[in-house]
Design a protein around this motif. Structure first.
Motif, PDB file in Angstrom:
ATOM      1  N   PRO A 125      64.000 -86.765  -4.243  1.00  0.00           N
ATOM      2  CA  PRO A 125      63.322 -85.697  -4.136  1.00  0.00           C
ATOM      3  C   PRO A 125      61.721 -85.828  -4.390  1.00  0.00           C
ATOM      4  CG  PRO A 125      64.943 -85.214  -5.517  1.00  0.00           C
ATOM      5  CD  PRO A 125      65.397 -86.758  -5.308  1.00  0.00           C
ATOM      6  N   LYS A 126      60.956 -85.178  -2.606  1.00  0.00           N
ATOM      7  CA  LYS A 126      59.946 -85.009  -2.752  1.00  0.00           C
ATOM      8  C   LYS A 126      58.887 -83.685  -2.869  1.00  0.00           C
ATOM      9  CE  LYS A 126      60.065 -88.253   0.028  1.00  0.00           C
ATOM     10  NZ  LYS A 126      61.969 -88.531  -0.028  1.00  0.00           N
ATOM     11  N   ASP A 127      58.465 -83.468  -3.615  1.00  0.00           N
ATOM     12  CA  ASP A 127      56.800 -82.388  -3.572  1.00  0.00           C
ATOM     13  C   ASP A 127      56.778 -82.366  -1.858  1.00  0.00           C
ATOM     14  OD1 ASP A 127      55.336 -79.837  -3.519  1.00  0.00           O
ATOM     15  OD2 ASP A 127      54.217 -80.867  -4.558  1.00  0.00           O
ATOM     16  N   ILE A 128      56.818 -80.946  -1.228  1.00  0.00           N
ATOM     17  CA  ILE A 128      57.470 -80.987   0.156  1.00  0.00           C
ATOM     18  C   ILE A 128      55.199 -80.852   0.501  1.00  0.00           C
ATOM     19  CG2 ILE A 128      57.286 -78.346   0.731  1.00  0.00           C
ATOM     20  CD1 ILE A 128      59.657 -79.872   2.533  1.00  0.00           C
ATOM     21  N   ARG A 129      55.251 -80.134  -0.302  1.00  0.00           N
ATOM     22  CA  ARG A 129      53.384 -80.160   0.109  1.00  0.00           C
ATOM     23  C   ARG A 129      52.622 -81.387   0.311  1.00  0.00           C
ATOM     24  NH1 ARG A 129      52.245 -76.901  -5.675  1.00  0.00           N
ATOM     25  NH2 ARG A 129      53.460 -78.653  -6.112  1.00  0.00           N
ATOM     26  N   VAL A 130      53.100 -82.259  -0.582  1.00  0.00           N
ATOM     27  CA  VAL A 130      52.655 -83.799  -0.195  1.00  0.00           C
ATOM     28  C   VAL A 130      53.138 -84.232   1.167  1.00  0.00           C
ATOM     29  CG1 VAL A 130      52.541 -86.257  -0.537  1.00  0.00           C
ATOM     30  CG2 VAL A 130      53.064 -85.028  -2.572  1.00  0.00           C
ATOM     31  N   LEU A 131      54.486 -84.253   2.496  1.00  0.00           N
ATOM     32  CA  LEU A 131      54.865 -84.630   3.057  1.00  0.00           C
ATOM     33  C   LEU A 131      53.866 -83.304   3.969  1.00  0.00           C
ATOM     34  CD1 LEU A 131      58.418 -84.166   2.514  1.00  0.00           C
ATOM     35  CD2 LEU A 131      56.559 -86.338   2.694  1.00  0.00           C
ATOM     36  N   HIS A 132      53.515 -82.638   3.775  1.00  0.00           N
ATOM     37  CA  HIS A 132      52.731 -81.526   4.591  1.00  0.00           C
ATOM     38  C   HIS A 132      51.085 -81.909   4.625  1.00  0.00           C
ATOM     39  CE1 HIS A 132      54.888 -77.278   3.666  1.00  0.00           C
ATOM     40  NE2 HIS A 132      55.965 -78.318   4.583  1.00  0.00           N
ATOM     41  N   ASP A 133      50.666 -82.334   4.188  1.00  0.00           N
ATOM     42  CA  ASP A 133      50.033 -83.453   4.043  1.00  0.00           C
ATOM     43  C   ASP A 133      49.397 -84.311   5.227  1.00  0.00           C
ATOM     44  OD1 ASP A 133      48.218 -81.865   1.876  1.00  0.00           O
ATOM     45  OD2 ASP A 133      49.264 -83.345   0.721  1.00  0.00           O
ATOM     46  N   LEU A 134      50.621 -84.790   5.598  1.00  0.00           N
ATOM     47  CA  LEU A 134      50.569 -85.957   6.640  1.00  0.00           C
ATOM     48  C   LEU A 134      51.246 -85.638   7.352  1.00  0.00           C
ATOM     49  CD1 LEU A 134      53.051 -88.080   4.718  1.00  0.00           C
ATOM     50  CD2 LEU A 134      50.773 -88.622   4.583  1.00  0.00           C
ATOM     51  N   LEU A 135      51.141 -83.814   8.473  1.00  0.00           N
ATOM     52  CA  LEU A 135      51.442 -83.316   9.225  1.00  0.00           C
ATOM     53  C   LEU A 135      50.205 -82.738   9.752  1.00  0.00           C
ATOM     54  CD1 LEU A 135      55.003 -81.628   8.234  1.00  0.00           C
ATOM     55  CD2 LEU A 135      54.958 -83.150   9.867  1.00  0.00           C
ATOM     56  N   PRO A 136      50.184 -83.460  11.623  1.00  0.00           N
ATOM     57  CA  PRO A 136      49.101 -82.363  11.832  1.00  0.00           C
ATOM     58  C   PRO A 136      49.721 -80.465  12.392  1.00  0.00           C
ATOM     59  CG  PRO A 136      50.763 -83.333  13.208  1.00  0.00           C
ATOM     60  CD  PRO A 136      50.605 -83.892  12.247  1.00  0.00           C
ATOM     61  N   LYS A 137      48.394 -79.643  13.140  1.00  0.00           N
ATOM     62  CA  LYS A 137      48.255 -78.585  12.922  1.00  0.00           C
ATOM     63  C   LYS A 137      48.136 -78.368  14.182  1.00  0.00           C
ATOM     64  CE  LYS A 137      48.373 -77.200   7.659  1.00  0.00           C
ATOM     65  NZ  LYS A 137      48.507 -79.160   7.389  1.00  0.00           N
ATOM     66  N   LEU A 138      48.752 -77.137  14.878  1.00  0.00           N
ATOM     67  CA  LEU A 138      48.854 -76.914  16.056  1.00  0.00           C
ATOM     68  C   LEU A 138      47.438 -76.042  15.905  1.00  0.00           C
ATOM     69  CD1 LEU A 138      51.565 -75.955  17.672  1.00  0.00           C
ATOM     70  CD2 LEU A 138      50.772 -77.685  18.309  1.00  0.00           C
ATOM     71  N   PRO A 139      46.644 -76.236  16.582  1.00  0.00           N
ATOM     72  CA  PRO A 139      45.808 -75.220  17.013  1.00  0.00           C
ATOM     73  C   PRO A 139      46.283 -74.090  17.238  1.00  0.00           C
ATOM     74  CG  PRO A 139      45.491 -77.935  18.107  1.00  0.00           C
ATOM     75  CD  PRO A 139      46.767 -77.301  18.293  1.00  0.00           C
ATOM     76  N   PRO A 140      45.001 -73.167  16.772  1.00  0.00           N
ATOM     77  CA  PRO A 140      45.818 -71.989  16.984  1.00  0.00           C
ATOM     78  C   PRO A 140      45.342 -71.364  18.537  1.00  0.00           C
ATOM     79  CG  PRO A 140      43.540 -71.573  16.368  1.00  0.00           C
ATOM     80  CD  PRO A 140      44.147 -73.451  16.152  1.00  0.00           C
ATOM     81  N   PRO A 141      46.552 -70.149  19.094  1.00  0.00           N
ATOM     82  CA  PRO A 141      46.196 -69.925  20.891  1.00  0.00           C
ATOM     83  C   PRO A 141      44.808 -69.432  21.248  1.00  0.00           C
ATOM     84  CG  PRO A 141      47.723 -68.886  19.467  1.00  0.00           C
ATOM     85  CD  PRO A 141      47.353 -69.238  18.363  1.00  0.00           C
ATOM     86  N   HIS A 142      44.451 -69.803  22.275  1.00  0.00           N
ATOM     87  CA  HIS A 142      43.040 -69.702  22.895  1.00  0.00           C
ATOM     88  C   HIS A 142      43.420 -68.210  23.875  1.00  0.00           C
ATOM     89  CE1 HIS A 142      40.405 -69.422  26.170  1.00  0.00           C
ATOM     90  NE2 HIS A 142      39.214 -69.492  25.477  1.00  0.00           N
ATOM     91  N   VAL A 143      43.041 -67.361  24.049  1.00  0.00           N
ATOM     92  CA  VAL A 143      43.200 -65.826  24.074  1.00  0.00           C
ATOM     93  C   VAL A 143      42.549 -65.822  25.037  1.00  0.00           C
ATOM     94  CG1 VAL A 143      43.128 -63.418  24.134  1.00  0.00           C
ATOM     95  CG2 VAL A 143      44.364 -65.482  22.392  1.00  0.00           C
ATOM     96  N   SER A 144      42.831 -65.427  26.668  1.00  0.00           N
ATOM     97  CA  SER A 144      40.851 -65.571  27.489  1.00  0.00           C
ATOM     98  C   SER A 144      40.726 -64.043  27.401  1.00  0.00           C
ATOM     99  CB  SER A 144      42.043 -65.296  28.782  1.00  0.00           C
ATOM    100  OG  SER A 144      42.759 -65.164  29.379  1.00  0.00           O
TER     101      SER A 144
END
Length: 472
Positions: A125-144
């Motif tokens: 079992p691994k702390d899920i927060r440690v795994l989150h550090d290795l995941l990129p985050k999608l940029p927020p949507p751009h709204v025209s």
């Protein structure tokens, strides 16, 4: 648990696109298979590879090849470098790639904050927060100014653990494509990376490229997409895929050996009254589902009110790949880029699921549901899928599946050997069980679960006790 950690340090961020001029600007309509994912969580995966070299060598020798191979791969998998376009209602969303403008954000990072690579590649079992550090985050949507939302499809982060290994993390919207397509993309990219490295004298055979041209033959059988669009428009806040992670959540992997699976199959075959072949995947899924529900019921402080406890029904959502199974004007090929999964709901009474022969009840129910789906005209049944999924969503402890052993998620090599560990982090969003082939090549099955630590301990015990029961 691992020691205290620090998030990786970002070394560079770049934008990767297909070579200019190789892919014309293209728009792709969403099919009724894609539309449900507009309101559902993102896909998140991590692939760990051993790499006993320095950060300097990684940046000089490995990263340039990884980028170049990704660019060439995106020439075929170009929607991943594009965007989900969401016009104002009532115009439907669609996928778009603009040549010379769109790209995939590619981040390179270094972990020097004490997070142990050897810990990350274990099943424990691994702390899920440690795994989150290795995941990129999608940029927020751009709204025209016209109210048109533009949402990136995919982002990738490669993190090096100096002298130990690397992790390739991926975050993507499921609207563009399912796990079959994503696995196809990863295998193509990894194979091309190995081929371009030139370390192997043997010629590396690349997978066949994907096919994008058959979306128009997937006809909506009854305004199925319209219902999903209504739901999306009514709750469209621009926060697609966001969710809160429960405290003390861990992710763990449990491996079912070939011998244990064969013991299960033998027992189920001997006990079952239905005349159907029992697959390894079905009995493994049945066993994991029973163990999970038993854990959740044991942990629950209050029982459902207003109904007989023994008459409660638990529901499992399975997916059937519809490629080559749809009655269209032309067949949907195995390499189709997009979503092409039919949802099926398996329902079992609590008394049966948690009884002495719970694994048998679950296995028989799963087998019967798959047989029923495969023998039906899937397009004609599509208008009824929503009702079944709605019942599943509102039920107690709804469970679903991520991945499948047949995808061969460990069957990829970027020149560093096959992955030493793979995680489907998005199963943390609740109720999902991850399945993959076993990485040791023994024809076993890996089962991934995300639970709070106390529940994980109980699940591990239930699984262990169950395995002992079926030992021959």
């Amino acid at each position: 648990m691992a020691p205290l950690h620090q998030p990786p340090t970002i070394i560079e961020t770049s934008h990767i696109s297909p070579p200019n001029g190789t892919v014309p600007s293209t728009t792709l309509p969403l099919t009724f298979f894609d539309a449900p994912w507009l309101t559902l969580p993102l896909g998140q995966s991590l692939f760990f590879f051993s790499y006993p070299n320095s950060t300097e060598r990684f940046l000089k020798d490995f990263v340039p090849n990884l980028k170049q191979s990704l660019s060439l791969t995106l020439q075929h998998f170009f929607p991943y470098a594009g965007n989900l376009i969401i016009p104002p209602r009532p115009d439907p969303p669609f996928l778009r790639y603009n040549d010379g403008e769109d790209s995939l954000v590619f981040t390179v990072a270094e972990s020097t904050g004490g997070t142990d690579f050897d810990y990350l590649k274990t099943d424990s079992p691994k702390d899920i927060r440690v795994l989150h550090d290795l995941l990129p985050k999608l940029p927020p949507p751009h709204v025209s100014p016209q109210g048109i939302q533009t949402r990136p499809i995919m982002v990738i982060q490669v993190t090096i653990f100096p002298g130990r290994g690397i992790c390739i993390g991926n975050t993507s919207t499921h609207v563009a494509a399912d796990g079959v397509t994503f696995t196809h993309f990863m295998k193509y990219w990894m194979s091309l990376t190995k081929s371009n490295a030139g370390n192997d004298s043997t010629k590396i055979l690349l997978p066949s490229p994907p096919i994008h041209t058959c979306r128009n033959v997937i006809k909506d059988p009854g305004e199925v997409a319209a219902g999903h669009l209504e739901r999306f428009w009514s709750q469209n806040s621009g926060n697609h895929g966001s969710h809160a992670t429960p405290e003390d959540m861990v992710l763990a992997t449990f491996t079912m050996s070939r011998n244990q699976i064969d013991n299960l199959k033998h027992w189920v075959t001997e006990q079952s009254t239905i005349q159907s072949h029992v697959s390894s995947f079905v009995v493994t899924l049945a066993f994991a589902w029973v163990s999970l529900i038993k854990t959740l019921v044991q942990d629950s402080e209050t029982e459902a009110k207003g109904e007989d406890k023994d008459q409660q029904v638990f529901h499992l959502l399975i997916n059937v790949d519809c490629r080559n199974r749809l009655k269209c004007t032309e067949p949907i090929p195995p390499t189709y880029f997009g979503n092409c999964m039919a949802p099926g709901i398996v329902s079992v009474n609590k008394r049966d699921l948690l009884g002495e022969n719970g694994v048998l009840a679950a296995s028989d129910a799963i087998t019967a549901r798959i047989k029923e789906m495969l023998s039906s005209d899937l397009l004609k049944t599509a208008p009824t899928w929503g009702r079944g999924v709605g019942k599943w969503v509102m039920s107690r402890f709804p469970t679903s599946i991520a991945g499948a052993p047949k995808l061969g998620l460990y069957d990829m090599d970027c020149g560093l050997g096959k992955p030493c560990k793979m995680e489907m982090v998005h199963i943390e969003t609740g109720g999902s069980i991850a399945f993959s082939d076993s990485r040791d090549g023994s024809n076993g099955v890996e089962v991934g679960i995300a639970l709070e630590k106390k529940k994980m301990d109980a699940f591990a015990l239930n699984l262990q006790q169950g395995i002992k029961r079926f030992e021959i």
